[in-house]
Design a protein around this motif. Structure first.
Motif, PDB file in Angstrom:
ATOM      1  N   ILE A 252       0.833  -1.205   0.000  1.00 38.05           N
ATOM      2  CA  ILE A 252       0.000   0.000   0.000  1.00 38.05           C
ATOM      3  C   ILE A 252       0.869   1.257   0.000  1.00 38.05           C
ATOM      4  O   ILE A 252       0.383   2.350   0.299  1.00 38.05           O
ATOM      5  CB  ILE A 252      -0.960   0.023   1.209  1.00 38.05           C
ATOM      6  N   GLU A 253       2.136   1.113  -0.341  1.00 35.30           N
ATOM      7  CA  GLU A 253       3.041   2.260  -0.327  1.00 35.30           C
ATOM      8  C   GLU A 253       2.544   3.394  -1.226  1.00 35.30           C
ATOM      9  O   GLU A 253       2.602   4.573  -0.843  1.00 35.30           O
ATOM     10  CB  GLU A 253       4.454   1.830  -0.777  1.00 35.30           C
ATOM     11  N   GLN A 254       2.058   3.040  -2.422  1.00 33.14           N
ATOM     12  CA  GLN A 254       1.595   4.061  -3.357  1.00 33.14           C
ATOM     13  C   GLN A 254       0.342   4.756  -2.822  1.00 33.14           C
ATOM     14  O   GLN A 254       0.187   5.975  -2.959  1.00 33.14           O
ATOM     15  CB  GLN A 254       1.296   3.431  -4.723  1.00 33.14           C
ATOM     16  N   ASP A 255      -0.553   3.990  -2.213  1.00 35.29           N
ATOM     17  CA  ASP A 255      -1.773   4.570  -1.641  1.00 35.29           C
ATOM     18  C   ASP A 255      -1.442   5.549  -0.519  1.00 35.29           C
ATOM     19  O   ASP A 255      -2.066   6.607  -0.392  1.00 35.29           O
ATOM     20  CB  ASP A 255      -2.682   3.459  -1.106  1.00 35.29           C
ATOM     21  N   ILE A 256      -0.446   5.186   0.290  1.00 36.49           N
ATOM     22  CA  ILE A 256      -0.029   6.079   1.377  1.00 36.49           C
ATOM     23  C   ILE A 256       0.560   7.362   0.797  1.00 36.49           C
ATOM     24  O   ILE A 256       0.257   8.474   1.251  1.00 36.49           O
ATOM     25  CB  ILE A 256       0.994   5.373   2.294  1.00 36.49           C
ATOM     26  N   ALA A 257       1.419   7.203  -0.230  1.00 40.36           N
ATOM     27  CA  ALA A 257       2.057   8.371  -0.849  1.00 40.36           C
ATOM     28  C   ALA A 257       1.019   9.301  -1.484  1.00 40.36           C
ATOM     29  O   ALA A 257       1.170  10.525  -1.458  1.00 40.36           O
ATOM     30  CB  ALA A 257       3.077   7.915  -1.886  1.00 40.36           C
ATOM     31  N   GLU A 258      -0.034   8.723  -2.054  1.00 40.44           N
ATOM     32  CA  GLU A 258      -1.064   9.528  -2.717  1.00 40.44           C
ATOM     33  C   GLU A 258      -2.090  10.084  -1.739  1.00 40.44           C
ATOM     34  O   GLU A 258      -2.942  10.891  -2.121  1.00 40.44           O
ATOM     35  CB  GLU A 258      -1.773   8.677  -3.776  1.00 40.44           C
ATOM     36  N   GLY A 259      -2.039   9.624  -0.494  1.00 38.43           N
ATOM     37  CA  GLY A 259      -2.961  10.130   0.516  1.00 38.43           C
ATOM     38  C   GLY A 259      -4.335   9.502   0.496  1.00 38.43           C
ATOM     39  O   GLY A 259      -5.262  10.020   1.131  1.00 38.43           O
ATOM     40  N   THR A 260      -4.488   8.376  -0.200  1.00 36.18           N
ATOM     41  CA  THR A 260      -5.794   7.711  -0.236  1.00 36.18           C
ATOM     42  C   THR A 260      -5.958   6.710   0.900  1.00 36.18           C
ATOM     43  O   THR A 260      -7.074   6.265   1.176  1.00 36.18           O
ATOM     44  CB  THR A 260      -6.000   6.992  -1.581  1.00 36.18           C
ATOM     45  N   LEU A 261      -4.845   6.321   1.535  1.00 37.57           N
ATOM     46  CA  LEU A 261      -4.885   5.401   2.669  1.00 37.57           C
ATOM     47  C   LEU A 261      -3.870   5.838   3.709  1.00 37.57           C
ATOM     48  O   LEU A 261      -2.851   6.454   3.390  1.00 37.57           O
ATOM     49  CB  LEU A 261      -4.579   3.963   2.234  1.00 37.57           C
ATOM     50  N   GLY A 262      -4.165   5.482   4.946  1.00 35.44           N
ATOM     51  CA  GLY A 262      -3.210   5.687   6.029  1.00 35.44           C
ATOM     52  C   GLY A 262      -2.821   4.352   6.640  1.00 35.44           C
ATOM     53  O   GLY A 262      -3.542   3.355   6.496  1.00 35.44           O
ATOM     54  N   PHE A 263      -1.688   4.332   7.301  1.00 36.42           N
ATOM     55  CA  PHE A 263      -1.221   3.117   7.972  1.00 36.42           C
ATOM     56  C   PHE A 263      -0.744   3.493   9.366  1.00 36.42           C
ATOM     57  O   PHE A 263       0.110   4.371   9.518  1.00 36.42           O
ATOM     58  CB  PHE A 263      -0.069   2.471   7.189  1.00 36.42           C
ATOM     59  N   VAL A 264      -1.314   2.837  10.375  1.00 33.39           N
ATOM     60  CA  VAL A 264      -0.915   3.080  11.761  1.00 33.39           C
ATOM     61  C   VAL A 264      -0.417   1.757  12.344  1.00 33.39           C
ATOM     62  O   VAL A 264      -1.176   0.788  12.420  1.00 33.39           O
ATOM     63  CB  VAL A 264      -2.087   3.612  12.603  1.00 33.39           C
ATOM     64  N   PRO A 265       0.853   1.679  12.739  1.00 30.80           N
ATOM     65  CA  PRO A 265       1.377   0.416  13.270  1.00 30.80           C
ATOM     66  C   PRO A 265       0.745   0.052  14.611  1.00 30.80           C
ATOM     67  O   PRO A 265       0.382   0.919  15.398  1.00 30.80           O
ATOM     68  CB  PRO A 265       2.875   0.693  13.420  1.00 30.80           C
ATOM     69  N   LEU A 266       0.608  -1.243  14.834  1.00 28.25           N
ATOM     70  CA  LEU A 266       0.147  -1.752  16.120  1.00 28.25           C
ATOM     71  C   LEU A 266       1.362  -2.029  16.987  1.00 28.25           C
ATOM     72  O   LEU A 266       2.264  -2.782  16.585  1.00 28.25           O
ATOM     73  CB  LEU A 266      -0.670  -3.032  15.924  1.00 28.25           C
ATOM     74  N   ARG A 267       1.421  -1.422  18.153  1.00 25.97           N
ATOM     75  CA  ARG A 267       2.526  -1.632  19.079  1.00 25.97           C
ATOM     76  C   ARG A 267       1.975  -2.309  20.321  1.00 25.97           C
ATOM     77  O   ARG A 267       1.155  -1.731  21.032  1.00 25.97           O
ATOM     78  CB  ARG A 267       3.166  -0.296  19.475  1.00 25.97           C
ATOM     79  N   ASP A 268       2.372  -3.531  20.540  1.00 19.24           N
ATOM     80  CA  ASP A 268       1.892  -4.275  21.706  1.00 19.24           C
ATOM     81  C   ASP A 268       2.973  -5.278  22.089  1.00 19.24           C
ATOM     82  O   ASP A 268       3.542  -5.945  21.219  1.00 19.24           O
ATOM     83  CB  ASP A 268       0.587  -5.011  21.367  1.00 19.24           C
ATOM     84  N   PRO A 269       3.287  -5.405  23.376  1.00 18.95           N
ATOM     85  CA  PRO A 269       4.346  -6.332  23.800  1.00 18.95           C
ATOM     86  C   PRO A 269       4.112  -7.774  23.331  1.00 18.95           C
ATOM     87  O   PRO A 269       5.066  -8.527  23.155  1.00 18.95           O
ATOM     88  CB  PRO A 269       4.306  -6.237  25.326  1.00 18.95           C
ATOM     89  N   LYS A 270       2.857  -8.132  23.116  1.00 21.04           N
ATOM     90  CA  LYS A 270       2.552  -9.510  22.733  1.00 21.04           C
ATOM     91  C   LYS A 270       2.458  -9.687  21.214  1.00 21.04           C
ATOM     92  O   LYS A 270       2.176 -10.779  20.740  1.00 21.04           O
ATOM     93  CB  LYS A 270       1.244  -9.941  23.387  1.00 21.04           C
ATOM     94  N   LEU A 271       2.691  -8.625  20.478  1.00 17.46           N
ATOM     95  CA  LEU A 271       2.643  -8.701  19.016  1.00 17.46           C
ATOM     96  C   LEU A 271       4.060  -8.747  18.454  1.00 17.46           C
ATOM     97  O   LEU A 271       4.794  -7.767  18.528  1.00 17.46           O
ATOM     98  CB  LEU A 271       1.918  -7.485  18.442  1.00 17.46           C
TER      99      LEU A 271
END
Length: 312
Positions: A252-271
């Motif tokens: 989804i790199e291109q979608d992120i660059a174009e602003g049509t999608l966002g990506f938020v990482p999940l940060r969890d000790p068990k992940l």
């Protein structure tokens, strides 16, 4: 050069190896773009000439008999020798001619692979590249059995006869529209997804099994809206604000660059982080062209690592 394309591998052996790998004459026929009856007829002729059955049906799948196992072993040995000869002959041309075969997962085909090929062909425009999209396990099998020179996979146990020549660790994250209430977060925890409609991959992808295991360890409950084996569909549903897709940012790199999608990482000790690995055949089986493409792909994994800030 490809032994199959050059006609150096008999059609009987080619069909036999495909059926042995897939466990199905119907699936082999689909891959070959021929009628299932053609595959069945050729396998039957081979068995009649040998005087022994090569397959037996076990739980709706075809399994090799002892004779089949012996035939497959020697077929692979013969193919390996032919492929090595083609590679050595190809080396006489330098890096101006030849073919490289690569097996990849779907998400890699939507960003990383096109960029890598663009860079590769700037330096080696005469090299043809055969790209096949498969599941992670099928990719590893294709490289291990010598059907492909290189492979890109997520989270598998690398076969003993396959080299891992590159790897990047990536966080699972939430793929959402930029105007979603969670889009502005630096990161998220599992608990932040409570009540959200989630789009998941099914068990045919390593991502599906990985997500279920990961969330099982956290005891978090997901409000599942859809389940699919298509990364493209997951992405499109998220783009339409029909749910949150859980995957890495690969594809989804291109979608992120174009602003049509966002990506938020999940940060969890068990992940745990997901591992994207670049696989190759043994060094002596690699042609100069295959090695050159492997270096380009390895460089793209390094840049992906730098962009995400994750350790190798």
């Amino acid at each position: 050069m490809d032994p199959y394309r050059l006609g150096l591998v008999a059609i009987r052996i080619h069909y036999f190896q495909l059926v042995a790998r897939l466990g199905s004459m119907r699936q082999a026929a689909q891959l070959l773009n021929v009628a299932p009856s053609s595959v069945s007829r050729i396998i039957k002729q081979l068995e009649d000439d040998l005087g022994l059955p090569l397959f037996e049906r076990v739980r709706q799948r075809l399994k090799l008999t002892s004779a089949g196992e012996l035939m497959l072993y020697h077929a692979r040995q013969s193919f390996s020798e032919l492929d090595r000869a083609c590679n050595e002959i190809n080396a006489l041309h330098g890096l101006h001619r030849g073919t490289v075969s690569v097996a990849i997962i779907e998400s890699v085909s939507r960003g990383l692979m096109p960029e890598a090929l663009e860079a590769f062909w700037r330096s080696h425009p005469g090299i043809a590249v055969d790209v096949r999209v498969m599941s992670s396990q099928q990719v590893a099998t294709a490289v291990g059995e010598g059907e492909c020179d290189l492979g890109l996979v997520f989270d598998i146990r690398v076969p003993r006869n396959v080299r891992r020549i590159g790897m990047v660790s990536l966080p699972l994250g939430v793929v959402i529209r930029p105007d979603h209430r969670l889009a502005g977060k630096a990161d998220l925890r599992m608990s932040d997804l409570a009540g959200e409609r989630v789009i998941l991959s099914d068990a045919s992808l390593t991502l599906g099994a990985w997500v279920e295991e990961a969330f099982g360890r956290t005891f978090a409950e997901l409000n599942q809206r859809a389940r699919t084996n298509s990364i493209a569909l997951m992405t499109d549903l998220a783009k339409r604000d029909l749910g949150l897709a859980l995957q890495t940012r690969v594809g989804i790199e291109q979608d992120i660059a174009e602003g049509t999608l966002g990506f938020v990482p999940l940060r969890d000790p068990k992940l745990a982080l997901r591992k994207l690995m670049l696989l190759s055949r043994t060094e002596k089986e690699m042609s100069p062209a295959s090695a050159a493409l492997g270096r380009v792909l390895g460089g793209h994994l390094d840049r992906l690592r730098d962009a995400t800030g994750e350790a190798a």
